[in-house]
Design a protein around this motif. Structure first.
Motif, PDB file in Angstrom:
ATOM      1  N   GLN A 127       0.867  -1.177   0.000  1.00  0.00           N
ATOM      2  CA  GLN A 127       0.000   0.000   0.000  1.00  0.00           C
ATOM      3  C   GLN A 127       0.903   1.226   0.000  1.00  0.00           C
ATOM      4  OE1 GLN A 127      -2.058  -0.884   3.630  1.00  0.00           O
ATOM      5  NE2 GLN A 127      -3.380  -2.401   2.655  1.00  0.00           N
ATOM      6  N   TRP A 128       0.533   2.238  -0.767  1.00  0.00           N
ATOM      7  CA  TRP A 128       1.394   3.397  -1.003  1.00  0.00           C
ATOM      8  C   TRP A 128       0.666   4.693  -0.679  1.00  0.00           C
ATOM      9  CZ3 TRP A 128       6.328   2.449  -2.894  1.00  0.00           C
ATOM     10  CH2 TRP A 128       6.560   1.157  -3.369  1.00  0.00           C
ATOM     11  N   LEU A 129       1.440   5.739  -0.428  1.00  0.00           N
ATOM     12  CA  LEU A 129       0.908   7.097  -0.341  1.00  0.00           C
ATOM     13  C   LEU A 129       2.059   8.076  -0.492  1.00  0.00           C
ATOM     14  CD1 LEU A 129       1.652   8.415   2.697  1.00  0.00           C
ATOM     15  CD2 LEU A 129      -0.117   6.830   3.396  1.00  0.00           C
ATOM     16  N   GLY A 130       1.722   9.287  -0.887  1.00  0.00           N
ATOM     17  CA  GLY A 130       2.681  10.373  -0.974  1.00  0.00           C
ATOM     18  C   GLY A 130       2.340  11.413   0.073  1.00  0.00           C
ATOM     19  N   VAL A 131       3.383  12.025   0.655  1.00  0.00           N
ATOM     20  CA  VAL A 131       3.165  13.018   1.703  1.00  0.00           C
ATOM     21  C   VAL A 131       4.233  14.096   1.577  1.00  0.00           C
ATOM     22  CG1 VAL A 131       4.483  11.664   3.397  1.00  0.00           C
ATOM     23  CG2 VAL A 131       2.838  13.379   4.197  1.00  0.00           C
ATOM     24  N   TRP A 132       3.835  15.339   1.776  1.00  0.00           N
ATOM     25  CA  TRP A 132       4.779  16.452   1.716  1.00  0.00           C
ATOM     26  C   TRP A 132       5.874  16.222   2.745  1.00  0.00           C
ATOM     27  CZ3 TRP A 132       4.428  21.489   4.715  1.00  0.00           C
ATOM     28  CH2 TRP A 132       5.383  22.410   4.259  1.00  0.00           C
ATOM     29  N   SER A 133       7.093  16.467   2.360  1.00  0.00           N
ATOM     30  CA  SER A 133       8.256  16.189   3.205  1.00  0.00           C
ATOM     31  C   SER A 133       8.226  16.942   4.529  1.00  0.00           C
ATOM     32  CB  SER A 133       9.548  16.510   2.451  1.00  0.00           C
ATOM     33  OG  SER A 133       9.586  17.885   2.087  1.00  0.00           O
ATOM     34  N   GLN A 134       7.541  18.074   4.589  1.00  0.00           N
ATOM     35  CA  GLN A 134       7.500  18.874   5.815  1.00  0.00           C
ATOM     36  C   GLN A 134       6.250  18.620   6.674  1.00  0.00           C
ATOM     37  OE1 GLN A 134      10.247  20.808   6.608  1.00  0.00           O
ATOM     38  NE2 GLN A 134      11.009  19.693   4.825  1.00  0.00           N
ATOM     39  N   ALA A 150       9.814   5.167   1.603  1.00  0.00           N
ATOM     40  CA  ALA A 150      10.378   4.276   0.591  1.00  0.00           C
ATOM     41  C   ALA A 150      10.987   5.043  -0.581  1.00  0.00           C
ATOM     42  CB  ALA A 150       9.292   3.326   0.063  1.00  0.00           C
ATOM     43  N   GLY A 151      10.858   6.367  -0.593  1.00  0.00           N
ATOM     44  CA  GLY A 151      11.401   7.151  -1.695  1.00  0.00           C
ATOM     45  C   GLY A 151      10.986   8.602  -1.609  1.00  0.00           C
ATOM     46  N   GLU A 152      11.333   9.341  -2.651  1.00  0.00           N
ATOM     47  CA  GLU A 152      11.028  10.765  -2.743  1.00  0.00           C
ATOM     48  C   GLU A 152      10.697  11.104  -4.197  1.00  0.00           C
ATOM     49  OE1 GLU A 152      14.552  12.832  -1.447  1.00  0.00           O
ATOM     50  OE2 GLU A 152      14.306  12.175   0.629  1.00  0.00           O
ATOM     51  N   TYR A 153       9.999  12.210  -4.388  1.00  0.00           N
ATOM     52  CA  TYR A 153       9.755  12.728  -5.730  1.00  0.00           C
ATOM     53  C   TYR A 153       9.403  14.204  -5.631  1.00  0.00           C
ATOM     54  CZ  TYR A 153       4.638  12.405  -5.051  1.00  0.00           C
ATOM     55  OH  TYR A 153       3.354  12.559  -4.597  1.00  0.00           O
ATOM     56  N   ILE A 154       9.383  14.860  -6.767  1.00  0.00           N
ATOM     57  CA  ILE A 154       9.036  16.279  -6.836  1.00  0.00           C
ATOM     58  C   ILE A 154       7.580  16.404  -7.269  1.00  0.00           C
ATOM     59  CG2 ILE A 154       9.522  18.487  -7.970  1.00  0.00           C
ATOM     60  CD1 ILE A 154      11.682  17.561  -5.969  1.00  0.00           C
ATOM     61  N   PHE A 155       6.832  17.212  -6.538  1.00  0.00           N
ATOM     62  CA  PHE A 155       5.415  17.437  -6.801  1.00  0.00           C
ATOM     63  C   PHE A 155       5.233  18.907  -7.166  1.00  0.00           C
ATOM     64  CE2 PHE A 155       1.079  18.450  -5.423  1.00  0.00           C
ATOM     65  CZ  PHE A 155       0.360  17.396  -5.975  1.00  0.00           C
ATOM     66  N   GLY A 158       1.870  24.645  -9.398  1.00  0.00           N
ATOM     67  CA  GLY A 158       2.196  25.768 -10.267  1.00  0.00           C
ATOM     68  C   GLY A 158       3.656  25.645 -10.658  1.00  0.00           C
ATOM     69  N   ASP A 159       4.408  26.713 -10.471  1.00  0.00           N
ATOM     70  CA  ASP A 159       5.842  26.681 -10.765  1.00  0.00           C
ATOM     71  C   ASP A 159       6.677  26.251  -9.555  1.00  0.00           C
ATOM     72  OD1 ASP A 159       5.522  27.495 -13.409  1.00  0.00           O
ATOM     73  OD2 ASP A 159       5.584  29.621 -12.872  1.00  0.00           O
ATOM     74  N   THR A 160       6.039  26.073  -8.410  1.00  0.00           N
ATOM     75  CA  THR A 160       6.741  25.641  -7.199  1.00  0.00           C
ATOM     76  C   THR A 160       6.949  24.130  -7.242  1.00  0.00           C
ATOM     77  OG1 THR A 160       5.722  27.437  -5.949  1.00  0.00           O
ATOM     78  CG2 THR A 160       6.663  25.626  -4.678  1.00  0.00           C
ATOM     79  N   GLN A 161       8.117  23.703  -6.832  1.00  0.00           N
ATOM     80  CA  GLN A 161       8.446  22.278  -6.808  1.00  0.00           C
ATOM     81  C   GLN A 161       8.590  21.831  -5.356  1.00  0.00           C
ATOM     82  OE1 GLN A 161       9.035  20.495  -9.984  1.00  0.00           O
ATOM     83  NE2 GLN A 161       7.932  22.353 -10.538  1.00  0.00           N
ATOM     84  N   ASP A 162       7.713  20.940  -4.905  1.00  0.00           N
ATOM     85  CA  ASP A 162       7.753  20.445  -3.531  1.00  0.00           C
ATOM     86  C   ASP A 162       8.424  19.082  -3.472  1.00  0.00           C
ATOM     87  OD1 ASP A 162       6.494  22.517  -2.254  1.00  0.00           O
ATOM     88  OD2 ASP A 162       4.503  21.635  -2.401  1.00  0.00           O
ATOM     89  N   LEU A 163       9.177  18.857  -2.415  1.00  0.00           N
ATOM     90  CA  LEU A 163       9.733  17.536  -2.152  1.00  0.00           C
ATOM     91  C   LEU A 163       8.677  16.726  -1.414  1.00  0.00           C
ATOM     92  CD1 LEU A 163      12.075  15.499  -2.123  1.00  0.00           C
ATOM     93  CD2 LEU A 163      12.789  16.525   0.053  1.00  0.00           C
ATOM     94  N   GLU A 164       8.308  15.612  -1.998  1.00  0.00           N
ATOM     95  CA  GLU A 164       7.329  14.702  -1.404  1.00  0.00           C
ATOM     96  C   GLU A 164       8.029  13.408  -1.036  1.00  0.00           C
ATOM     97  OE1 GLU A 164       3.656  15.104  -1.328  1.00  0.00           O
ATOM     98  OE2 GLU A 164       4.187  17.194  -1.662  1.00  0.00           O
ATOM     99  N   PHE A 165       7.557  12.786   0.025  1.00  0.00           N
ATOM    100  CA  PHE A 165       8.032  11.457   0.405  1.00  0.00           C
ATOM    101  C   PHE A 165       7.036  10.411  -0.077  1.00  0.00           C
ATOM    102  CE2 PHE A 165      10.284  13.250   4.424  1.00  0.00           C
ATOM    103  CZ  PHE A 165      11.339  13.698   3.650  1.00  0.00           C
TER     104      PHE A 165
END
Length: 171
Positions: A127-134, A150-155, A158-165
């Protein structure tokens, strides 16, 4: 309080709730133009109606005693960018509760319903989910239910890039 499975007729109310909870949670982080672009795209009424109609998606909507939406959940077939993720895995895409309703157990209730749904639909698949790093509060809730990073990605917002876990749980 009432919990329902929303349909297309609930789309306008759900859209208002989705926009409100995202803005309450994350709005101050973004320039107004980025926030507006994201809200218009992610919570487009036509797109939302299609997501509600998609039988692969699972929704729960909590209404207060007056029938006003206060919290919601959406589970989907997993699609996060992780090399071990498979289409036969499930994902908790969204759990949001209005700030005025937080602390009443709605987040945990929706989490338990999400896990029950994922177990029924996907069996013992991850089972998976994404959550804002902060968002440490949400991360603590997810960890309490056995999810681990289990990892990270950019979300993009708009033009803002958030680090998601990326969090994963093996039932």
């Amino acid at each position: 309080m009432q919990i329902i499975a929303p349909t297309a007729r609930h789309a306008p109310l759900l859209q208002q709730l989705m926009r409100a909870t995202f803005t309450e949670t994350f709005g101050p982080l973004y320039p107004p133009a980025d926030l507006a672009a994201y809200l218009d795209s992610a919570y487009d009424l036509e797109r939302l109606a299609a997501e509600l109609a998609d039988r692969r998606n699972h929704w729960q909507l909590i209404l207060d005693d007056a029938g006003t939406p206060v919290a919601y959940l959406e589970c989907v077939p997993a699609h996060l960018p992780h090399p071990e993720l498979r289409p036969e895995h499930g994902e908790i895409e969204r759990i949001y509760v209005l700030q005025s309703q937080q602390g009443r157990g709605f987040g945990r209730l929706l989490m338990e319903r999400a896990l029950a749904h994922l177990g029924e639909r996907y069996g013992d698949a991850p089972q998976w989910l994404g959550v804002w790093s902060q968002n440490v509060r949400a991360q603590a809730l997810y960890r309490a239910y056995g999810f681990e990073k289990a990892g990270e990605y950019i979300f993009p917002v708009g033009d803002t890039q958030d680090l998601e876990f990326i969090f994963r749980r093996q039932p």
